[in-house]
Scaffold this motif. Structure first.
Motif, mmCIF file in Angstrom:
data_model
loop_
_atom_site.group_PDB
_atom_site.id
_atom_site.type_symbol
_atom_site.label_atom_id
_atom_site.label_comp_id
_atom_site.label_asym_id
_atom_site.label_seq_id
_atom_site.Cartn_x
_atom_site.Cartn_y
_atom_site.Cartn_z
ATOM 1 N N LEU A 179 -11.881 -74.569 -17.149
ATOM 2 C CA LEU A 179 -10.473 -75.039 -16.893
ATOM 3 C C LEU A 179 -9.631 -73.881 -17.942
ATOM 4 C CD1 LEU A 179 -8.831 -76.800 -15.547
ATOM 5 C CD2 LEU A 179 -8.915 -78.594 -17.022
ATOM 6 N N TRP A 180 -10.156 -73.696 -19.210
ATOM 7 C CA TRP A 180 -9.460 -73.003 -20.215
ATOM 8 C C TRP A 180 -9.437 -71.599 -19.412
ATOM 9 C CZ3 TRP A 180 -6.716 -74.079 -24.001
ATOM 10 C CH2 TRP A 180 -6.755 -75.196 -24.844
ATOM 11 N N ILE A 181 -10.243 -70.964 -18.846
ATOM 12 C CA ILE A 181 -10.359 -69.664 -18.180
ATOM 13 C C ILE A 181 -9.193 -69.532 -17.184
ATOM 14 C CG2 ILE A 181 -11.502 -67.906 -16.941
ATOM 15 C CD1 ILE A 181 -14.097 -68.898 -18.700
ATOM 16 N N ARG A 229 -6.208 -80.137 -7.262
ATOM 17 C CA ARG A 229 -5.204 -80.680 -8.143
ATOM 18 C C ARG A 229 -4.536 -79.605 -9.283
ATOM 19 N NH1 ARG A 229 -7.519 -84.486 -12.620
ATOM 20 N NH2 ARG A 229 -9.160 -83.155 -12.038
ATOM 21 N N HIS A 230 -5.563 -78.686 -9.653
ATOM 22 C CA HIS A 230 -4.949 -77.795 -10.561
ATOM 23 C C HIS A 230 -4.198 -76.694 -10.082
ATOM 24 C CE1 HIS A 230 -6.876 -79.595 -14.143
ATOM 25 N NE2 HIS A 230 -7.988 -79.485 -13.435
ATOM 26 N N ILE A 231 -4.375 -76.185 -8.988
ATOM 27 C CA ILE A 231 -3.480 -75.128 -8.192
ATOM 28 C C ILE A 231 -1.846 -75.764 -7.752
ATOM 29 C CG2 ILE A 231 -4.300 -75.711 -5.838
ATOM 30 C CD1 ILE A 231 -2.975 -72.319 -7.533
ATOM 31 N N CYS A 232 -2.110 -77.252 -7.541
ATOM 32 C CA CYS A 232 -0.923 -77.780 -7.213
ATOM 33 C C CYS A 232 -0.238 -77.939 -8.366
ATOM 34 C CB CYS A 232 -1.089 -79.225 -6.477
ATOM 35 S SG CYS A 232 -1.794 -79.283 -4.644
ATOM 36 N N PHE A 233 -0.700 -78.305 -9.538
ATOM 37 C CA PHE A 233 -0.192 -78.564 -10.922
ATOM 38 C C PHE A 233 0.519 -77.125 -11.396
ATOM 39 C CE2 PHE A 233 -0.168 -78.488 -15.581
ATOM 40 C CZ PHE A 233 0.470 -79.366 -15.816
ATOM 41 N N ALA A 234 -0.135 -76.158 -11.174
ATOM 42 C CA ALA A 234 0.087 -74.792 -11.415
ATOM 43 C C ALA A 234 1.477 -74.272 -10.830
ATOM 44 C CB ALA A 234 -1.142 -73.865 -11.421
ATOM 45 N N ILE A 235 1.410 -74.583 -9.501
ATOM 46 C CA ILE A 235 2.500 -73.890 -8.775
ATOM 47 C C ILE A 235 3.807 -74.940 -9.094
ATOM 48 C CG2 ILE A 235 3.492 -73.555 -6.365
ATOM 49 C CD1 ILE A 235 0.476 -72.901 -5.536
ATOM 50 N N VAL A 236 3.920 -76.101 -8.988
ATOM 51 C CA VAL A 236 4.968 -76.935 -9.288
ATOM 52 C C VAL A 236 5.393 -76.629 -10.545
ATOM 53 C CG1 VAL A 236 5.749 -79.270 -9.266
ATOM 54 C CG2 VAL A 236 4.164 -78.468 -7.418
ATOM 55 N N ALA A 283 -2.006 -63.818 -7.643
ATOM 56 C CA ALA A 283 -2.939 -64.675 -8.335
ATOM 57 C C ALA A 283 -3.012 -66.098 -7.598
ATOM 58 C CB ALA A 283 -2.668 -64.720 -9.778
ATOM 59 N N LEU A 284 -1.890 -66.545 -7.409
ATOM 60 C CA LEU A 284 -1.766 -67.988 -6.673
ATOM 61 C C LEU A 284 -1.796 -68.512 -5.528
ATOM 62 C CD1 LEU A 284 1.618 -69.140 -8.709
ATOM 63 C CD2 LEU A 284 -0.806 -69.538 -9.348
ATOM 64 N N LEU A 285 -1.851 -67.408 -4.911
ATOM 65 C CA LEU A 285 -2.348 -67.214 -3.350
ATOM 66 C C LEU A 285 -3.866 -67.188 -3.490
ATOM 67 C CD1 LEU A 285 0.444 -65.035 -1.469
ATOM 68 C CD2 LEU A 285 -0.009 -67.690 -1.470
ATOM 69 N N ALA A 286 -4.322 -66.412 -4.044
ATOM 70 C CA ALA A 286 -5.899 -66.321 -4.314
ATOM 71 C C ALA A 286 -6.442 -67.665 -4.476
ATOM 72 C CB ALA A 286 -6.174 -65.050 -5.295
ATOM 73 N N VAL A 287 -5.889 -68.245 -5.524
ATOM 74 C CA VAL A 287 -6.446 -69.630 -5.856
ATOM 75 C C VAL A 287 -6.122 -70.640 -4.628
ATOM 76 C CG1 VAL A 287 -6.193 -71.519 -7.484
ATOM 77 C CG2 VAL A 287 -6.014 -69.221 -8.574
ATOM 78 N N ALA A 288 -4.969 -70.488 -3.926
ATOM 79 C CA ALA A 288 -4.994 -71.278 -2.822
ATOM 80 C C ALA A 288 -5.775 -71.214 -1.735
ATOM 81 C CB ALA A 288 -3.342 -71.124 -2.346
ATOM 82 N N MET A 289 -6.133 -69.828 -1.348
ATOM 83 C CA MET A 289 -7.111 -69.554 -0.585
ATOM 84 C C MET A 289 -8.333 -70.338 -0.967
ATOM 85 S SD MET A 289 -6.630 -67.926 2.135
ATOM 86 C CE MET A 289 -8.181 -67.514 2.543
ATOM 87 N N VAL A 290 -8.908 -70.202 -2.240
ATOM 88 C CA VAL A 290 -10.163 -70.991 -2.722
ATOM 89 C C VAL A 290 -9.908 -72.484 -2.496
ATOM 90 C CG1 VAL A 290 -11.422 -71.400 -4.714
ATOM 91 C CG2 VAL A 290 -10.682 -69.112 -4.528
ATOM 92 N N SER A 345 1.575 -82.841 -2.726
ATOM 93 C CA SER A 345 1.142 -83.812 -3.923
ATOM 94 C C SER A 345 1.710 -85.120 -3.654
ATOM 95 C CB SER A 345 1.511 -83.301 -5.055
ATOM 96 O OG SER A 345 1.156 -84.051 -6.427
ATOM 97 N N LEU A 346 2.933 -85.283 -3.280
ATOM 98 C CA LEU A 346 3.649 -86.533 -2.922
ATOM 99 C C LEU A 346 2.952 -87.322 -2.081
ATOM 100 C CD1 LEU A 346 6.482 -88.155 -3.406
ATOM 101 C CD2 LEU A 346 7.404 -86.861 -1.394
#
Length: 452
Positions: free
Chosen positions: A17-19, A148-155, A431-438, A209-210
């Motif tokens: 999570l730190w990384i 959960r973390h990609i939602c938190f990061a984007i918002v 970066a964010l789209l790459a995480v969203a794909m994952v 998320s809502l």
């Protein structure tokens, strides 16, 4: 009432999570511009390479992600191939190389050249691989937590970028990049349009998320964040942003209504509705009233005072399509659009200003990478659709509808913005789209394969 143990309240944050957040924070701080010649590039690239190495060391299981990583691997190989010098006899017969080959012959030289017309730019693109590879590996390591973390990061980043944009607009300071839209609300980016598109995506992910979250606090936070982002984004000054905000707003309302279906806990539902609505209403009246009275909704002024089709991005579009035909099927080289455009630029477009992007992400991908990039884009799109179908099948009917609405809305926002601009050229979007794909692929996997 049963008390939670201190151990459950104080769970240590994992190294993975730190990384992951180190990658996200790095691209947010230094990856908001598409330019290759900024000081931030020299800072961001080594940081991302280091984080990629750490993520790879922590990598445990790639089950279910082989297709995604195969697409990335082919893209890397294609960039390397574009950098390999070819004998002059072969290179000179590639599509679009005629003008340069004739100059070489006139000078009496026959040098070996790579496919790329701008090898230094292609090499820089290769050096920027961790912008999407580090997030992919870091996100894979998170397992089921990634959604959960990609939602938190984007918002969270969309809200932070919107608030920073407001501060920039009020003070004329706090811009991250030397070359930027000074005086506008660019937030974490260098471009007003990119900030507006990012705000729209933040609203869409908040809507997801809502609908999907079962935590009342998280749902209230998502609702409040989305409304605040929307209020700040309408005064952004981006004409395209108004359209993407309209899309995001409609889908958010759909998801909000879905989240208000009859509940046995009526008191909680009332709290969920009333508190954010009261705060949002007061904020809406204050902000929109102040901005309308001061005439500072710039995008509306520009729409009414300018001819949209006179914008340079529409003027260069026919030239870009002609370039696609000229360099197809091998492309001009990843990152070489600016150099290739100078060869094709008509006299009537010559001016003190220069064109460094096609203002159409998909078209520029095809110009630079040719047939290979087109096939890779199609494969990525197909994988996203397949993963979304599979993930949606695991949800209830109500949640599946909201999930599909957010996916289609996000796709519409990205395709629309990419048709007139270049948001996907920024490392932060990549970066964010790459995480969203994952996250999509992880959600599509069967329970055994998707377990941590």
């Amino acid at each position: 009432m049963k008390r939670r143990s201190p151990q459950k309240l104080r769970q240590p944050i994992s190294i993975d999570l730190w990384i992951f957040y180190a990658v996200i924070v790095s691209v947010a701080a230094f990856g908001g511009s598409s330019r290759y010649d900024l000081m931030q590039v020299a800072i961001l690239q080594p940081i991302l390479w280091l984080l990629l190495a750490l993520a790879v060391i922590r990598l445990r299981d790639l089950a279910g992600f082989k297709r995604l990583l195969a697409i990335v691997a082919i893209y890397i190989v294609w960039m390397v191939i574009q950098l390999i010098p070819l004998p002059f006899d072969i290179w000179s017969h590639l599509p679009g190389r005629g003008p340069i080959a004739r100059l070489d012959l006139a000078l009496g030289i026959e040098p070996a050249r790579p496919i790329s017309l701008a090898p230094a730019r292609t090499l820089n693109a290769l050096a920027y691989l961790p912008a999407f590879l580090a997030p992919i590996i870091a996100a894979i390591n998170l397992g089921q937590q990634v959604t959960r973390h990609i939602c938190f990061a984007i918002v969270g980043l969309a809200l932070a970028s919107s608030l920073l944009g407001l501060l920039q607009n009020m003070t004329g300071e706090f811009y991250f990049y030397a070359i930027t839209s000074t005086g506008r609300m660019v937030g974490l980016f260098a471009n007003t349009n990119h900030n507006a598109v990012f705000a729209s995506l933040g609203i869409l992910i908040a809507a997801l998320s809502l609908t999907l979250s079962t935590d009342r606090w998280m749902r209230q936070a998502s609702l409040g964040s989305a409304i605040l982002i929307f209020l700040l984004a309408i005064v952004n000054g981006s004409r395209a942003g108004l359209i993407t905000l309209a899309i995001a707003g409609i889908i958010f309302l759909f998801c909000y209504v879905a989240a208000l279906e009859p509940s046995s806990k009526k008191k909680e539902t009332f709290k969920f509705v009333s508190v954010p609505i009261l705060v949002a209403s007061a904020t809406f009246l204050l902000i929109t009233g102040a901005y309308f009275m001061s005439g500072r909704i710039i995008a509306l002024d520009e729409i009414s005072s300018e001819e949209p089709l006179a914008d340079v991005r529409f003027i260069i579009n026919p030239v870009s399509w002609q370039m696609l035909k000229v360099y197809f099927p091998f492309g001009s080289g990843i990152g070489s659009f600016e150099a290739a455009f100078r060869i094709s630029e008509p006299d009537e477009l010559l001016s003190p200003n220069y064109i460094n992007m096609a203002h159409n992400d998909i078209l520029q991908l095809a110009i630079e990478g040719g047939l290979v990039n087109i096939l890779l884009w199609a494969a990525t799109f197909s994988l996203a659709i397949f993963a979304t179908v599979k993930a949606g099948q695991k949800l209830s009917a109500k949640k599946a509808k909201a999930f599909w609405a957010v996916f289609m809305g996000s796709l519409a926002v990205l395709l629309l913005s990419s048709a007139f601009d270049y948001p996907l050229r920024t490392p932060l979007f990549q970066a964010l789209l790459a995480v969203a794909m994952v996250a999509l692929v992880r959600g599509s996997l069967p329970p055994a394969a998707s377990a941590d």
